[in-house]
Design an enzyme around this catalytic site. Structure first.
Site, PDB file in Angstrom:
ATOM      1  N   ASP A 898       9.189 -20.056 -34.796  1.00 40.56           N
ATOM      2  CA  ASP A 898      11.432 -19.633 -34.516  1.00 40.56           C
ATOM      3  C   ASP A 898      11.235 -19.479 -33.347  1.00 40.56           C
ATOM      4  O   ASP A 898      10.564 -18.910 -32.800  1.00 40.56           O
ATOM      5  CB  ASP A 898      11.453 -18.754 -35.735  1.00 40.56           C
ATOM      6  CG  ASP A 898      12.973 -18.673 -35.158  1.00 40.56           C
ATOM      7  OD1 ASP A 898      13.604 -19.705 -36.103  1.00 40.56           O
ATOM      8  OD2 ASP A 898      13.661 -18.038 -35.011  1.00 40.56           O
ATOM      9  N   GLU A 941      16.163 -23.623 -35.276  1.00 40.10           N
ATOM     10  CA  GLU A 941      15.332 -23.305 -34.279  1.00 40.10           C
ATOM     11  C   GLU A 941      14.006 -23.250 -35.218  1.00 40.10           C
ATOM     12  O   GLU A 941      13.045 -23.018 -34.288  1.00 40.10           O
ATOM     13  CB  GLU A 941      16.059 -22.060 -34.122  1.00 40.10           C
ATOM     14  CG  GLU A 941      16.261 -21.225 -34.259  1.00 40.10           C
ATOM     15  CD  GLU A 941      17.288 -20.820 -34.623  1.00 40.10           C
ATOM     16  OE1 GLU A 941      17.643 -19.421 -35.064  1.00 40.10           O
ATOM     17  OE2 GLU A 941      18.108 -21.047 -35.193  1.00 40.10           O
TER      18      GLU A 941
END
Length: 1021
Positions: A898, A941
């Site tokens: 992430d 993301e």
């Protein structure tokens, strides 16, 4: 020794070169028996020596000679009981017979090996080539040996003497001795591994190799104890001994022995008797003292010692009495025994010398053959017999002391070379010319044998006058050469059949006619080989041989065959060789054979042409007519039926009557007669008219009998083709319609034959980018990407169309500019039973469709922004790897990644910069992991990776490399450099995981911990 005795010994040594040849009748004549030691059995002995007996029978009048084969154990009995008059055996047996039965050696055989005369032989000891433990005679100790017979010299006794020299006693030191009976059997016992070694006479291995019974490379020959004579041409393991003698027995008349002696001495090496026996001739008896020494050393035969009382027992009982006596007696006994033996040998030598002197003097003085003794060094004649004086025309006194160069016409250097060859025994027979006292030159054959007289090299020569024979041979050669020239230049084949049916001779033309490489390939064949079948062969004999038997000359045409089976027609003219009435065909038949195949073919073609012409004229399907000055002179019935006119209405009238009008008739005449005047055939279709006004189409073909005068006569073929013309017109219209459809279609179409393009439409050329010249008749390989694809397509496609199926496939093809395009094409064979003879193929360019399909597939599985797998595709691929890891018990790791503060990047730099960061982050991850690993975007993301075949510690290294690379990879966007980091949660596949979701949840928890600990780090279980 006095000169007279020297001369007698010399003459006896050379007695063997002369023979007296006189005819004799076998009726009521005494039989002379020659006993022969049968080394290889009675049949082989008879084969080898029967011709010698026949030669003696024809050379010595009043006697018939017979060969009596004897085994080793039969010889002594046959000699003692006088069952034979002469004996031919090995030297050791002869010495025994000499001592016990008074046998007397007359001659010694001279064998030959590779044209080298051999008058001695020995023993050869052989073992297998791989036996490294047997390399010398000493290695035979404690080994098993095969020998021929205890009485065989080369096959046992020669070896036994060598073993005695090195202290090997056969009974004590050899493991076993097997007496095989023949030399061949002894060799084969070694080859079969039944014994360790074998002893046979020299030359046995070479003979068996020549007979293809053995291979020399399978054997090793043991060397002798002392170096062998370097001039001896064969391998040998023992010392050498003189060859077999022919011996006269005590009861045999002396005059008969002298006649046999002289006859065998004159036997030429080229005589059939010598060739059958394998001899180069006979020589005076050799010195057999070495054989006496062998028997003496082995205590055999006449030298066999008597048995004595055991000396040890005597000494134990009477030692105090006989000790000194034995010593004294031993000394006197040894000396006395040696003296007695020397005296016995001397008496035997003196007796043999006197007998030899008497025999040779009688033969030399009385023999009709020309005999000369000459000094090889000075070339001076030492002695010449009365026959020589009569032949040369000089007195004996004139001949003695005369130089040989006075008689021989050869140059001195050539004569010197001849005499050197004779002295070295490399050559013993010479054909030269001698000059007589009268000056006449005669052709002679000289047989020369060398010997030593003191320090001198002497040649004993027998001279045969062969002038008449040489002249006859020359005339015969000239006649044969002339006849051969005639035969070889003949344009017909000449065949000589012997015994009714076997080819015994012929010329080169005969071999050419029947397809053989040379006439040698035909000689010996049955004439059946030139007949087409067994029935044809039998029929020919039935029909024609009676005429030959009657003495008439036969001439016939008959079909025969060549070597390759091709039938040919020949004329055969034959006659019997025997010209008596009636002739005997057993003496042979001469055939003159000529190949008339071409003539017969032309005759058949002419016959067929006449038959064809007759068939055409009488054919009711085609009209035929003859026209002269444009008037019909003759026509067959088909012309009248086709035209609708009767014979009276057409014959004798102008051809205008069958044309619709004058203009058509004139136009036809102009075109037709112009072509006929050029010598061409006129061939065209015209519209004609019948009497009822009906129009019809006719096919007219005409040719002028004389092109220079076409009006003087022309022949025409006439056929109604109205129906065919209408069909052709309809077909033409249909073809035009099809052509329009094919040329304007949206698909490429091709006709293929034998995998080559025979026809293509415009669309096909457009699709491939090839011109008509480039694609027509080109192999279909031209549009395929590579050979492997082309071959695989050919196999599958032609198997399908051969079954009558429609073949349908999609493949990438290649354009003329080497660019590829996707194509779907279908094909079907015109005739499934012969798919290579023609097939039609339809081509559709589906490149754009394939591109769209590929885009759709990519959109369905890839994230549109980053190109990574989307969540659905990632889960599918990850589950597959999970199953594989479970099945093969392989390690597997899961990463959750992430981006840190990604919202801040979007807020500070804009969403386009955020997109650039995501793309850079995905590329960095893909560059770090392997192609076998699975990587995908889970949302926003957040990304995930499955590392296959990767344990936890290795997975930590990969995760750390990803984190480090992201931290150190700024993204340039909008003119600014953006730094970013990522947090990574890592876990390894556990045995308690029920699904991929379990591992993903653990990795996600570790990711959450990484975020809590300050981000930009890797956290694992």
């Amino acid at each position: 020794m006095n000169p007279r005795r020297q001369f007698a010994i010399l003459c006896l040594a050379l007695l063997s070169l002369w023979a007296v040849a006189l005819p004799a009748s076998a009726h009521e004549q005494p039989i002379v028996r020659i006993g022969v030691l049968a080394l290889r059995g009675p049949a082989e002995a008879l084969r080898r020596w029967d011709l010698t007996a026949a030669y003696l029978s024809s050379s010595i009048p009043g006697h018939v000679f017979r060969i009596v084969p004897l085994t080793f154990h039969e010889i002594h009995g046959a000699v003692t009981s006088e069952q034979v008059d002469f004996i031919l055996c090995n030297p050791s047996m002869y010495v025994e017979l000499e001592m016990s039965n008074g046998a007397s050696a007359m001659l010694t055989i001279t064998e030959t090996y590779r044209d080298v005369p051999i008058s001695h032989f020995g023993g050869v000891v052989v073992t297998r080539a791989f036996r490294d433990d047997i390399k010398t005679l000493s290695d035979l100790k404690d080994k098993t040996i095969a020998a021929v017979d205890p009485d065989s010299l080369g096959g046992w006794r020669a070896l036994a003497r060598e073993l005695a020299v090195i202290g090997i006693t056969p009974e004590r030191h050899l493991k076993r001795i097997d007496f095989a009976g023949t030399h061949d059997a002894a060799v084969m016992a070694v080859l079969r591994g039944e014994v360790d070694a074998a002893t046979v006479r020299t030359g046995t291995l070479e003979r068996m190799s020549h007979e293809q019974k053995i291979s020399l490379r399978d054997f090793r020959i043991l060397p002798p104890l002392t170096p062998a004579d370097p001039t001896f041409p064969l391998p040998v393991s023992t010392r050498l001994y003189p060859e077999w003698p022919l011996a006269r027995l005590a009861h045999t008349p002396q005059d008969l022995a002298i006649s046999v002696d002289a006859a065998l001495l004159s036997l030429s090496a080229h005589h059939p008797a010598a060739r059958a026996a394998g001899l180069s001739g006979w020589s005076p008896p050799q010195n057999y003292a070495p054989v006496h020494d062998l028997l003496d050393a082995l205590h055999l035969g006449p030298y066999k010692t008597a048995q004595h009382v055991d000396p040890i027992a005597v000494i134990q009982q009477y030692w105090h009495i006989i000790g000194l006596t034995l010593l004294i007696l031993g000394i006197f006994a040894a000396g006395g025994l040696h003296v007695l033996r020397l005296y016995a040998k001397l008496k035997r030598s003196q007796a043999a010398l006197l007998e030899s002197e008497r025999k040779f003097r009688t033969m030399f003085e009385c023999h009709p053959a020309v005999m000369v003794l000459a000094d090889a060094n000075t070339r001076t004649i030492i002695e010449a017999n009365p026959a020589a004086s009569n032949f040369y025309g000089y007195s004996p006194e004139e001949l003695r002391g005369m130089s040989v160069t006075n008689l021989d016409t050869a140059p001195p250097e050539v004569l010197g070379e001849y005499m050197r060859d004779a002295v070295s025994s490399s050559r013993n027979v010479f054909h030269v010319q001698n000059r007589l006292a009268s000056g006449e030159v005669r052709d002679v054959e000289v047989q020369a044998v060398p010997f030593h007289m003191g320090e001198r090299n002497v040649l004993y020569s027998i001279i045969n006058d062969v002038t008449d024979r040489v002249r006859a041979e020359r005339e015969l050669r000239d006649a044969l050469s002339e006849l051969q020239t005639i035969l070889e230049s003949s344009q017909v084949g000449i065949m000589y059949l012997r015994g009714y049916r076997f080819i015994a001779g012929g010329n080169a033309k005969l071999a050419e006619i029947f397809g053989y490489d040379s006439i040698d390939d035909m000689i010996g064949l049955s004439v059946f080989h030139v007949h087409t079948s067994e029935e044809s062969f039998a029929q020919f004999g039935t029909l024609h041989y009676e005429k030959l038997v009657s003495g008439a000359q036969l001439q016939v045409e008959y079909q025969l065959r060549r070597k390759d089976g091709t039938p040919i027609w020949c004329t055969l003219s034959g006659a019997a060789v025997d010209r008596t009435t009636p002739p005997s065909l057993g003496r042979g038949v001469i055939w003159i054979i000529d190949d008339i195949t071409d003539r017969k073919r032309m005759e058949q073609e002419l016959h067929d042409a006449f038959a064809f012409q007759k068939l055409i004229i009488e054919n009711r399907m085609v009209g035929i007519c003859f026209v002269k000055h444009r008037q019909l002179q003759w026509a067959n019935q088909r012309v009248f039926a086709l035209s609708g006119y009767s014979q009276d209405e057409l014959v004798g009238h102008s051809t205008r009557i069958i044309f619709p009008n004058d203009d058509v008739h004139e136009a036809f005449g102009q075109y037709a007669y112009t072509a006929l005047g050029r010598g061409d055939m006129y061939d065209a279709i015209h519209q004609l008219i019948r009497p009822d006004g009906q129009l019809y189409w006719a096919h007219l073909m005409g040719t002028a009998l004389d092109p220079a005068k076409p009006d003087e006569g022309s022949l025409w073929l006439f056929d109604d083709v109205t129906q065919r013309k209408e069909l052709e017109d309809e077909l033409l219209r249909t073809n035009r319609m099809q052509q329009v459809l094919l040329e304007n279609g949206i698909m490429g179409i091709a006709l293929v034959k034998h995998r080559r393009f025979q026809w293509v439409n415009s669309r096909m050329m457009e699709m491939t980018g090839l011109t008509e010249a480039e694609i027509l008749n080109a192999p279909t390989r031209i549009i395929h990407m590579d050979d492997a694809t082309y071959e695989a397509f050919g196999i599958s496609a032609y198997e399908a169309i051969a079954r009558g199926e429609l073949y349908d496939t999609t493949l990438p093809l290649r354009r003329g500019d080497n660019q590829s395009f996707w194509c779907r094409f279908t094909g079907r064979a015109l005739d499934p039973s012969h798919p290579n003879e023609g097939s039609v193929w339809m081509f559709e360019d589906i490149t754009e469709r394939r591109r769209m399909e590929e885009d759709l597939r990519r959109m369905a599985t890839r994230d549109s922004l980053t190109g990574a797998y989307n969540r659905r595709r990632f889960m599918e691929k990850a589950e597959e790897e999970l199953v594989r890891a479970r099945r093969y018990s392989r390690p597997l790791a899961v990463l959750m990644i992430d981006l840190d503060h990604f919202k801040g990047i979007n807020d500070s730099y804009g969403h386009h910069a955020g997109d650039d960061v995501l793309r850079a982050m995905v590329q960095a991850c893909l560059d770090t992991i392997r192609e076998t690993d699975v990587f995908g975007r889970m949302g926003g993301e957040e990304f995930a990776a499955v590392l296959t075949e990767t344990p936890a510690d290795a997975a930590r290294d990969v995760a750390e490399r990803i984190r480090s690379r992201l931290e150190n990879t700024p993204v340039a966007s909008g003119g600014k450099s953006i730094h970013f980091t990522a947090s990574i949660g890592l876990t390894a596949l556990s045995d308690t995981d029920n699904s991929l979701q379990d591992a993903l949840r653990r990795a996600d928890r570790n990711l959450y911990v990484a975020k809590q600990k300050g981000r930009n780090r890797v956290v694992w279980d």
